[in-house]
Design an enzyme around this catalytic site. Structure first.
Site, PDB file in Angstrom:
ATOM      1  N   GLY A 112       2.184   5.494   4.488  1.00  0.00           N
ATOM      2  CA  GLY A 112       1.182   6.045   5.392  1.00  0.00           C
ATOM      3  C   GLY A 112      -0.120   5.283   5.416  1.00  0.00           C
ATOM      4  O   GLY A 112      -1.048   5.659   6.144  1.00  0.00           O
TER       5      GLY A 112
ATOM      6  N   GLY B 154       0.837  -1.188   0.000  1.00  0.00           N
ATOM      7  CA  GLY B 154       0.000   0.000   0.000  1.00  0.00           C
ATOM      8  C   GLY B 154       0.872   1.238   0.000  1.00  0.00           C
ATOM      9  O   GLY B 154       2.106   1.168   0.102  1.00  0.00           O
ATOM     10  N   LEU B 155       0.238   2.383  -0.113  1.00  0.00           N
ATOM     11  CA  LEU B 155       0.963   3.644  -0.137  1.00  0.00           C
ATOM     12  C   LEU B 155       1.697   3.908   1.181  1.00  0.00           C
ATOM     13  O   LEU B 155       1.359   3.321   2.219  1.00  0.00           O
ATOM     14  CB  LEU B 155      -0.013   4.797  -0.393  1.00  0.00           C
ATOM     15  CG  LEU B 155      -0.682   4.867  -1.766  1.00  0.00           C
ATOM     16  CD1 LEU B 155      -1.769   5.940  -1.747  1.00  0.00           C
ATOM     17  CD2 LEU B 155       0.338   5.146  -2.864  1.00  0.00           C
TER      18      LEU B 155
ATOM     19  N   SER C  48       6.052  -1.745  -2.280  1.00  0.00           N
ATOM     20  CA  SER C  48       6.060  -2.662  -3.439  1.00  0.00           C
ATOM     21  C   SER C  48       5.024  -2.235  -4.476  1.00  0.00           C
ATOM     22  O   SER C  48       4.029  -2.927  -4.687  1.00  0.00           O
ATOM     23  CB  SER C  48       5.850  -4.111  -2.993  1.00  0.00           C
ATOM     24  OG  SER C  48       4.747  -4.275  -2.137  1.00  0.00           O
TER      25      SER C  48
ATOM     26  N   LYS D   5       0.791  -0.095   6.769  1.00  0.00           N
ATOM     27  CA  LYS D   5       1.399  -1.418   6.587  1.00  0.00           C
ATOM     28  C   LYS D   5       2.216  -1.868   7.796  1.00  0.00           C
ATOM     29  O   LYS D   5       1.979  -2.937   8.359  1.00  0.00           O
ATOM     30  CB  LYS D   5       2.297  -1.427   5.335  1.00  0.00           C
ATOM     31  CG  LYS D   5       1.590  -1.074   4.048  1.00  0.00           C
ATOM     32  CD  LYS D   5       2.545  -1.064   2.873  1.00  0.00           C
ATOM     33  CE  LYS D   5       3.644  -0.042   2.987  1.00  0.00           C
ATOM     34  NZ  LYS D   5       3.132   1.365   3.044  1.00  0.00           N
ATOM     35  N   SER D   6       3.183  -1.048   8.174  1.00  0.00           N
ATOM     36  CA  SER D   6       4.067  -1.419   9.283  1.00  0.00           C
ATOM     37  C   SER D   6       3.308  -1.494  10.604  1.00  0.00           C
ATOM     38  O   SER D   6       3.519  -2.427  11.403  1.00  0.00           O
ATOM     39  CB  SER D   6       5.216  -0.409   9.417  1.00  0.00           C
ATOM     40  OG  SER D   6       6.072  -0.464   8.310  1.00  0.00           O
TER      41      SER D   6
END
Length: 201
Positions: A37, A34-35, A108, A40-41
């Site tokens: 922000g 995903g973008l 990615s 994801k993390s």
């Protein structure tokens, strides 16, 4: 890519299935995309925390962390982005052979790069999780000011501004991180892992 000469794959006597029996869960790759922000993390670490409390063996691979070492020689050109994901793909393939659940948090942005990793590790092991979030919300969350720097031209080839993001076409899970809470997102991932038999119900 050129292959190394005079090398032979060494087969271990301790197999992946034996490692999974010891771990009491299956190995898998949770590929959060995903973008910047999009969460994801944050979600990957929240899921890892829940898995750890269940006694699962896990590891989170974060985009920034990998670029400090393994991919420290790469920039953000299309060619370097592809090489970045290729190296990560080879690494997670080894991780999953240890029988652990590896969670990756990489933008990615190129669909074919993600599909190459899926083909490399096998469709049964690759769980693509799309952290979907409007660009405006990602910009509002940007504590590092990267989007603003990209808009002003200070950062070149920044995904979502001057470089495209190709959303997954058929991800295993979509998390709308602008409307779902962190707990809800992590919960959906845990349900999916249970449904796929990676962890116990």
């Amino acid at each position: 890519m050129k292959n190394s000469n005079n090398v032979v794959w060494h087969h271990a006597t301790v197999t992946r299935s034996r490692r999974e029996q010891l771990n009491r869960h299956k190995g898998a790759i949770l590929w959060f995309t995903g973008l910047s922000g999009a969460g994801k993390s944050t979600i990957a670490h929240a899921v890892e925390e829940q898995l750890h409390r269940l006694g699962c063996h896990t590891f989170v691979l974060d985009g920034d962390n990998v670029r400090h070492g393994l991919c420290g020689d790469l920039g953000f050109s299309p060619k370097d982005r592809t090489e970045n994901i290729r190296r990560i793909g080879e690494m997670v393939k080894l991780f999953v052979e240890t029988g652990i659940i590896v969670l990756t948090a990489f933008i990615s942005p190129v669909r074919i790069d993600r599909e190459r990793v899926r083909s490399l590790v096998g469709v049964d092991d690759f769980i693509e999780i799309y952290c979907r979030c409007p660009l405006g919300v990602c910009e509002d969350r940007d504590v590092k000011g990267l989007y603003q720097q990209a808009k002003s031209g200070k950062i070149k080839e920044f995904t979502g501004i001057s470089s495209p993001y190709e959303a997954p076409e058929k991800p295993e899970l979509v998390l709308d991180t602008n409307v779902c809470s962190l707990d809800e997102c992590a919960g959906k991932v845990m349900v999916l892992l249970s449904q796929r038999g990676i962890i116990g119900k």
